[in-house]
Design a protein around this motif. Structure first.
Motif, short mmCIF file in Angstrom:
data_model
loop_
_atom_site.label_atom_id
_atom_site.label_comp_id
_atom_site.label_asym_id
_atom_site.label_seq_id
_atom_site.Cartn_x
_atom_site.Cartn_y
_atom_site.Cartn_z
N LYS A 166 0.94 -1.19 0.02
CA LYS A 166 -0.05 0.01 0.09
C LYS A 166 0.92 1.36 -0.05
CE LYS A 166 -0.43 0.10 4.95
NZ LYS A 166 -1.29 0.08 6.17
N ILE A 167 0.25 2.35 -0.49
CA ILE A 167 0.80 3.76 -0.27
C ILE A 167 -0.10 4.35 0.50
CG2 ILE A 167 1.45 5.76 -1.49
CD1 ILE A 167 2.11 4.14 -4.27
N THR A 168 0.26 5.12 1.51
CA THR A 168 -0.38 5.85 2.25
C THR A 168 -0.26 7.38 2.19
OG1 THR A 168 1.07 5.68 4.28
CG2 THR A 168 -0.80 3.91 4.24
N VAL A 169 -1.33 8.20 2.40
CA VAL A 169 -1.19 9.50 2.31
C VAL A 169 -2.11 10.10 3.31
CG1 VAL A 169 -1.76 11.65 0.95
CG2 VAL A 169 -0.97 9.75 -0.12
N VAL A 190 -5.00 4.87 3.31
CA VAL A 190 -4.81 3.88 2.46
C VAL A 190 -4.94 4.67 0.91
CG1 VAL A 190 -4.80 1.73 1.33
CG2 VAL A 190 -4.89 2.06 3.75
N ALA A 191 -4.09 4.98 -0.02
CA ALA A 191 -4.10 5.61 -1.01
C ALA A 191 -4.25 4.64 -2.24
CB ALA A 191 -3.52 6.80 -1.12
N CYS A 192 -3.34 3.68 -2.13
CA CYS A 192 -3.28 2.80 -3.14
C CYS A 192 -3.07 1.23 -2.77
CB CYS A 192 -2.32 3.54 -4.16
SG CYS A 192 -2.28 2.50 -5.86
N ARG A 237 -6.98 9.97 -6.60
CA ARG A 237 -6.54 9.81 -8.03
C ARG A 237 -5.79 11.05 -8.44
NH1 ARG A 237 -12.14 7.71 -9.26
NH2 ARG A 237 -11.83 5.56 -9.08
N GLY A 238 -5.23 10.60 -9.65
CA GLY A 238 -4.23 11.79 -10.14
C GLY A 238 -2.75 11.98 -9.62
N GLN A 239 -2.38 11.23 -8.74
CA GLN A 239 -1.32 11.37 -7.93
C GLN A 239 -0.07 10.51 -8.48
OE1 GLN A 239 -1.31 11.91 -3.61
NE2 GLN A 239 -3.52 12.84 -3.66
N LYS A 240 -0.26 9.89 -9.31
CA LYS A 240 0.89 9.25 -10.14
C LYS A 240 1.14 7.97 -9.43
CE LYS A 240 1.87 13.26 -12.84
NZ LYS A 240 2.45 13.74 -14.02
N ILE A 260 4.97 3.25 -8.10
CA ILE A 260 4.86 1.66 -7.82
C ILE A 260 6.12 1.33 -8.83
CG2 ILE A 260 3.53 -0.48 -8.36
CD1 ILE A 260 1.21 0.97 -7.66
N VAL A 261 6.04 1.98 -10.14
CA VAL A 261 7.13 1.16 -11.07
C VAL A 261 8.57 1.39 -10.40
CG1 VAL A 261 8.30 2.16 -13.08
CG2 VAL A 261 6.06 1.71 -13.07
#
Length: 167
Positions: free
Chosen positions: A51-54, A58-60, A93-96, A101-102
């Motif tokens: 996960k990515i948190t902001v 949990v953002a993604c 959304r829109g935060q690339k 992740i890449v």
């Protein structure tokens, strides 16, 4: 920052997959099935769900595998990690996140002596194909699924677009 998803995140993860599935249906007419809770819990317990948190939210989320022979067939012998089910909280959304992740995946793959980062998605979404290419992936073409035993429903009778990134 990328961290492992915890079992305490399971309800949020399932909710994000539902939201992403509904969004996917409006964009491409194809949606994900409801994912099996036990499958997600297994990925979490095996440290393969991230996960990515902001702002503590949990953002993604996404998962990885080190093996995906049903999709990649002979290419599965190559040393690779496979990214599955990226889902973004609509509030972020829109935060690339795919670009983040890449970068994370290239480092993770390198640390695990892998040469490639790979993904698949349901074929036919040109906008998503273009986005993944913009994020650094090479579009390798489409693959008709034949062996889908044990796979989530969206793989059955599907054609998947395949993407690869050199580490």
């Amino acid at each position: 920052m990328v961290v492992n998803t915890s079992l305490q995140d399971i309800e949020v993860v399932l909710s994000l997959y539902k939201i992403a599935s509904d969004f996917k249906k409006t964009v491409s007419g194809i949606q994900w099935p409801e994912f099996d809770r036990n499958m997600i819990e297994t990925e979490i317990s095996e440290n393969r769900h991230f996960k990515i948190t902001v702002d503590k939210q949990v953002a993604c989320v996404w998962s990885i595998t080190f093996d995906d022979h049903q999709v990649w067939e002979d290419k599965n012998e190559d040393p690779a990690i496979y990214i599955h089910r990226i889902a973004t909280n609509p509030n972020f959304r829109g935060q690339k996140f795919v670009e983040q992740i890449v970068e994370w995946a290239k480092q993770f793959a390198s640390q695990h002596n892998k040469l490639y980062v790979r993904m698949d998605t349901t074929a036919g979404n040109q906008r998503l194909t273009d986005y993944y290419v913009k994020c650094g992936f090479t579009y390798l073409g489409d693959q008709k699924m034949t062996d889908t035993e044990g796979r989530p429903d969206h793989y059955h009778n599907a054609t998947m677009a395949l993407f690869q990134l050199d580490v």
